[in-house]
Design an enzyme around this catalytic site. Sequence first.
Site, mmCIF file in Angstrom:
data_model
loop_
_atom_site.group_PDB
_atom_site.id
_atom_site.type_symbol
_atom_site.label_atom_id
_atom_site.label_comp_id
_atom_site.label_asym_id
_atom_site.label_seq_id
_atom_site.Cartn_x
_atom_site.Cartn_y
_atom_site.Cartn_z
ATOM 1 N N TRP A 158 0.756 -1.439 0.020
ATOM 2 C CA TRP A 158 0.042 0.047 0.001
ATOM 3 C C TRP A 158 0.848 1.345 0.074
ATOM 4 C CZ3 TRP A 158 1.684 2.681 4.326
ATOM 5 C CH2 TRP A 158 2.411 1.780 5.240
ATOM 6 N N ASN A 159 2.010 1.143 0.220
ATOM 7 C CA ASN A 159 2.987 2.522 0.667
ATOM 8 C C ASN A 159 3.252 3.197 -0.685
ATOM 9 O OD1 ASN A 159 4.802 0.684 -0.133
ATOM 10 N ND2 ASN A 159 6.260 1.189 1.433
ATOM 11 N N LYS A 182 -2.650 -8.327 -8.093
ATOM 12 C CA LYS A 182 -3.656 -7.846 -6.951
ATOM 13 C C LYS A 182 -2.938 -6.865 -6.189
ATOM 14 C CE LYS A 182 -3.639 -9.190 -2.889
ATOM 15 N NZ LYS A 182 -3.952 -7.971 -2.254
ATOM 16 N N PRO A 183 -3.584 -5.537 -6.204
ATOM 17 C CA PRO A 183 -2.871 -4.559 -5.301
ATOM 18 C C PRO A 183 -3.303 -4.601 -3.711
ATOM 19 C CG PRO A 183 -4.747 -3.801 -6.458
ATOM 20 C CD PRO A 183 -4.429 -5.048 -6.831
ATOM 21 N N GLU A 260 10.665 -8.305 -3.338
ATOM 22 C CA GLU A 260 11.261 -7.180 -2.779
ATOM 23 C C GLU A 260 10.611 -6.869 -1.316
ATOM 24 O OE1 GLU A 260 13.133 -5.078 -4.234
ATOM 25 O OE2 GLU A 260 13.108 -5.643 -6.297
ATOM 26 N N LEU A 261 11.557 -7.286 -0.400
ATOM 27 C CA LEU A 261 10.737 -7.314 1.090
ATOM 28 C C LEU A 261 11.081 -6.096 2.024
ATOM 29 C CD1 LEU A 261 11.191 -11.264 1.128
ATOM 30 C CD2 LEU A 261 9.437 -9.943 0.296
ATOM 31 N N CYS A 294 10.165 1.345 2.536
ATOM 32 C CA CYS A 294 10.871 -0.079 2.837
ATOM 33 C C CYS A 294 12.898 0.490 2.936
ATOM 34 C CB CYS A 294 10.783 -0.942 1.795
ATOM 35 S SG CYS A 294 10.893 -0.313 0.226
ATOM 36 N N GLU A 392 11.336 -2.867 11.387
ATOM 37 C CA GLU A 392 10.971 -1.861 10.820
ATOM 38 C C GLU A 392 9.754 -1.056 11.664
ATOM 39 O OE1 GLU A 392 9.493 -3.467 7.074
ATOM 40 O OE2 GLU A 392 10.481 -1.895 5.977
HETATM 41 P P1 NAD Z 1 2.053 -7.131 3.366
HETATM 42 O O1 NAD Z 1 3.273 -8.181 3.012
HETATM 43 O O2 NAD Z 1 1.097 -7.191 4.525
HETATM 44 O O3 NAD Z 1 1.240 -7.053 2.009
HETATM 45 C C1 NAD Z 1 1.813 -6.951 0.823
HETATM 46 C C2 NAD Z 1 0.759 -7.415 -0.084
HETATM 47 O O4 NAD Z 1 0.482 -9.189 -0.170
HETATM 48 C C3 NAD Z 1 -0.563 -6.938 0.009
HETATM 49 O O5 NAD Z 1 -1.248 -6.825 -1.561
HETATM 50 C C4 NAD Z 1 -1.540 -7.981 0.622
HETATM 51 O O6 NAD Z 1 -2.861 -8.086 0.195
HETATM 52 C C5 NAD Z 1 -0.805 -9.116 0.204
HETATM 53 N N1 NAD Z 1 -0.726 -10.077 1.106
HETATM 54 C C6 NAD Z 1 -0.616 -10.191 2.280
HETATM 55 N N2 NAD Z 1 -0.675 -11.483 2.927
HETATM 56 C C7 NAD Z 1 -0.856 -12.245 1.904
HETATM 57 C C8 NAD Z 1 -1.137 -13.838 1.765
HETATM 58 N N3 NAD Z 1 -0.929 -14.476 2.886
HETATM 59 N N4 NAD Z 1 -1.439 -14.221 0.562
HETATM 60 C C9 NAD Z 1 -1.388 -13.613 -0.354
HETATM 61 N N5 NAD Z 1 -1.196 -12.159 -0.168
HETATM 62 C C10 NAD Z 1 -0.923 -11.539 0.641
HETATM 63 O O7 NAD Z 1 2.919 -5.781 3.302
HETATM 64 P P2 NAD Z 1 2.226 -4.274 3.546
HETATM 65 O O8 NAD Z 1 2.244 -3.989 4.822
HETATM 66 O O9 NAD Z 1 1.401 -4.001 2.525
HETATM 67 O O10 NAD Z 1 3.556 -3.271 3.073
HETATM 68 C C11 NAD Z 1 4.627 -2.878 4.029
HETATM 69 C C12 NAD Z 1 5.718 -3.959 3.913
HETATM 70 O O11 NAD Z 1 6.275 -3.902 2.277
HETATM 71 C C13 NAD Z 1 6.971 -3.387 4.469
HETATM 72 O O12 NAD Z 1 7.672 -4.660 5.105
HETATM 73 C C14 NAD Z 1 7.857 -2.839 3.492
HETATM 74 O O13 NAD Z 1 9.362 -2.763 4.030
HETATM 75 C C15 NAD Z 1 7.495 -3.720 2.253
HETATM 76 N N6 NAD Z 1 7.918 -2.985 1.114
HETATM 77 C C16 NAD Z 1 9.172 -3.264 0.556
HETATM 78 C C17 NAD Z 1 9.503 -2.507 -0.545
HETATM 79 C C18 NAD Z 1 10.789 -3.169 -1.616
HETATM 80 O O14 NAD Z 1 10.845 -2.670 -2.563
HETATM 81 N N7 NAD Z 1 11.489 -3.845 -1.036
HETATM 82 C C19 NAD Z 1 8.867 -1.721 -1.121
HETATM 83 C C20 NAD Z 1 7.682 -0.919 -0.600
HETATM 84 C C21 NAD Z 1 7.406 -1.921 0.788
#
Ligand code: NAD
Length: 490
Positions: A158-159, A182-183, A260-261, A294, A392
């Site tokens: 979402w960020n 899927k966003p 990309e985590l 991130c 984080e």
């Molecule tokens: P998240 O992992 O909770 O969710 C990301 C996506 O995954 C969403 O679309 C969500 O619906 C989906 N999702 C969550 N659980 C799922 C599952 N069990 N099965 C399938 N899909 C699932 O992350 P967030 O809270 O949306 O974003 C924040 C995180 O993203 C932070 O840790 C941040 O560091 C990371 N991030 C990394 C980068 C990068 O490029 N490395 C960039 C931006 C954000």
Amino acid sequence: MTKRYELNELIRSDNFIDGKWVVSAGGKRFDVTDPATGKVIAQVADSHAADARAATDAAARAFPAWRDTLPKDRAAVLHRWHALMVENADALGRLISLEQGKPFAEGRGEVMYGASYVAWFADEATRIYGDIIPQQQRGKRMSAIKEPIGIVAAITPWNFPLAMIARKIAPALAAGCTVVGKPAEDTPLTALALVMLAHEAGVPAGVLNLISASRDNAVPAVADWLADSRVRKITFTGSTPVGKYLARESAGTLKKLSLELGGNAPFIVFDDADVDAAVTGLLAAKFRNGGQTCVCPNRVYVQSGVYERFADLLTTRVAALKVAPATDPAAQIGPMINARAIDKIARHVDDAVSRGARVLTGGKRLPELGPTYYAPTVLADATPEMQLSCEETFGPVVPLFRFDDEAQAIHAANDTPFGLASYFYSQDVRRIDRVARQLEAGIVGINEGALASEAAPFGGVKESGYGREGSKYGLDDYLSIKYLCQGGLE
Ligand code: NAD
């Protein structure tokens, strides 16, 4: 002439599958809210496995024709999409602000940033070279060609509701892949708007398919992609636990993954640094998107000789940051994304204070603005036992750790399972070379806080994932290499 849309014309609430807007198979919807007020902006499709399957079916039907288009024709489509994004940068920027909460200037900046990847990969589409391998045996010709990997599933956080999905879709389409996506549930509207513009730019039906889902239904929807052997690649940006889950669950069909985590970026200020520049660099790196990035510094290590001066200068500038709704033109920091996010920030600060950190500025919620606002915060005397040192924080909080020598700083910086971004400030050329080589991170900022560029490889090491987005390396994640050996030539 590209068409300019009003904000409300860009709001779409159905899934986009096979070139059409369709309601979810179950007919269910979920609310998308303004993080500043909690007000409902739209009700979008709450998709399930059947919708994911329909998207894959469409992507599979579209793949052979899209794979066989000329690269220059794919490039032309991507350039038209880029032009539409730029033409609609104001409305898209406002949409990002509305559903994500970042100030409008940052929302618009994100549109231009995301669009830059589309233009970059449009050009890269025409440069997918192979190799002629020097002859090894008489009568045999050997070569290697690159082919699109197949259907790509893109899952985004979402960020950065626009940039994260743009930098996955653009290389996938450039390579000749078709996409199901899927966003994040908090911010699906920008991605849906982007897909609408892609369709207008001439992306053929079935080549790009997007479904939205609530957090609960995201699991079965994405699970369908993970189990489907037609989906050959998962590209994911999000948290490390979800990335590990996707890697485990896609192992059954051995998909290629780009992950990309999460990060836990160190920012080191040595005694020989230009302290003013370091403060400016930290502000740029840390407070973009209210600290919800991130790559933003999570742990700031300052050498003893400049610690007090750095802390003073930083505190003055952080205290002056304007916290306000995204609609306020003076806003520098908006609301956090949701209650879960602000609770985590408050928990980290409270834990740090209970273990001896000193609040130099901030350290509190701002209920007078709304339930999701947090004051920009500087904490002195941070220590490794504090939660904010290990996880984080994803908010506007700077913890300052004091160190005495270089080895100690490098050990502390690397003492984390993560390895996305890192930063350091020094004016000693030998130290710059030494430290840059020793930091365990995919990205190193040296006397610089703003690192992102479509021309640079973005990605991490260790538990921050693998794969690179952007740059000349970015297409490789969407291609497979085929070796051709032709015999009987003599
Ligand atoms: P998240 O992992 O909770 O969710 C990301 C996506 O995954 C969403 O679309 C969500 O619906 C989906 N999702 C969550 N659980 C799922 C599952 N069990 N099965 C399938 N899909 C699932 O992350 P967030 O809270 O949306 O974003 C924040 C995180 O993203 C932070 O840790 C941040 O560091 C990371 N991030 C990394 C980068 C990068 O490029 N490395 C960039 C931006 C954000």
